[in-house]
Design an enzyme around this catalytic site. Sequence first.
Site, short mmCIF file in Angstrom:
data_model
loop_
_atom_site.label_atom_id
_atom_site.label_comp_id
_atom_site.label_asym_id
_atom_site.label_seq_id
_atom_site.Cartn_x
_atom_site.Cartn_y
_atom_site.Cartn_z
N HIS A 53 0.85 -1.20 0.00
CA HIS A 53 0.00 0.00 0.00
C HIS A 53 0.88 1.24 0.00
CE1 HIS A 53 0.78 -0.52 4.29
NE2 HIS A 53 0.27 0.66 4.56
N HIS A 55 1.44 3.90 1.95
CA HIS A 55 2.00 4.65 3.09
C HIS A 55 3.52 4.72 3.03
CE1 HIS A 55 -1.89 4.08 5.67
NE2 HIS A 55 -1.95 5.13 4.86
N ASP A 57 5.86 4.63 5.17
CA ASP A 57 6.70 3.68 5.93
C ASP A 57 6.79 2.32 5.23
OD1 ASP A 57 3.90 3.49 6.74
OD2 ASP A 57 4.55 2.09 8.30
N HIS A 58 6.13 2.18 4.07
CA HIS A 58 6.23 0.95 3.29
C HIS A 58 6.88 1.16 1.91
CE1 HIS A 58 3.58 -1.36 6.08
NE2 HIS A 58 3.33 -0.12 6.45
N HIS A 111 -7.45 -0.68 5.60
CA HIS A 111 -6.40 0.22 6.10
C HIS A 111 -6.18 1.34 5.08
CE1 HIS A 111 -2.70 1.42 8.13
NE2 HIS A 111 -2.03 1.28 7.01
N ASP A 130 -0.20 -3.91 6.24
CA ASP A 130 -0.90 -3.38 7.40
C ASP A 130 -2.37 -3.82 7.42
OD1 ASP A 130 1.46 -2.16 8.04
OD2 ASP A 130 0.76 -0.10 7.75
N HIS A 168 4.50 -4.58 10.65
CA HIS A 168 4.99 -3.92 11.87
C HIS A 168 5.19 -4.89 13.03
CE1 HIS A 168 4.34 0.39 10.76
NE2 HIS A 168 3.46 -0.14 9.92
FE FE Z 1 2.59 0.84 8.16
ZN ZN Z 2 0.10 1.65 6.55
#
Ligand code: FE
Ligand code: ZN
Length: 238
Positions: A53, A55, A57-58, A111, A130, A168
């Site tokens: 996805h 985001h 942080d990915h 998400h 996530d 995570h």
């Molecule tokens: Fe994340």
């Molecule tokens: Zn995420």
Amino acid sequence: MTKITLIPVLNDNYAYLIETDTVTAIVDPGEAQPVIDALEAKGKTLDLILNTHHHGDHIAGNEALVKKYGARLIGPAAEVKRIDGMDKTVAEGDHFDIGNEPVDVFETPGHTSGHIVFHLPQAKALFSGDTLFSMGCGRLFEGTPDQMWQSLQKIMTLPDDTQIYCGHEYTKANGTFCLNIEPDNGDLKQRVDDVIALREAGQPTLPVTLGKEKKTNVFLRAGSAQRFAEIRAAKDAA
Ligand code: FE
Ligand code: ZN
């Protein structure tokens, strides 16, 4: 034999290196340098990047890894406008190969609206991003409880011995929450004890089997979309 290596990135994210016979891939590189370090330690280069996805942080490591290795980027068709540089988009029911390892794509909105997960049936591995965490699930930033419940139901149809590789290391806090919901669940108590011991030893709590999640994850155990919504709301307020 396919090898999967967990690479800690940022504060509590995991990227996953997948080494098949001929192809090396990374799932959700939230940061490039730890991935480069792991590849160099193995004397490998990178062929493929998979994103679950949009985001940051990915995906924040995508650009540097493409630049350094010329890796191809595969991501969710529904988020093609929100992830730069995708070479191939995939959607529900799509199949592709990582070397000799077949991959099935499932759309799991909730998400984010276009979130996907990658199932490797031969390797018995699911990269759940996530959507599904150990003893938890992602926050509903772009979806309804109904959507997320349906997404989790899809994952529930996979074999119990599927190893879950999620985005995570939230397992310990998730376990504490699950115990509030199901204080008498013996499997859950055992898993939380195991998780505490792993974290005290500085070890990751992943992967975990889907079978174990079915016994311990209160979100998977909700039984209905309505109960799932209540549990998700309680977690958001916790
Ligand atoms: Fe994340
Ligand atoms: Zn995420």
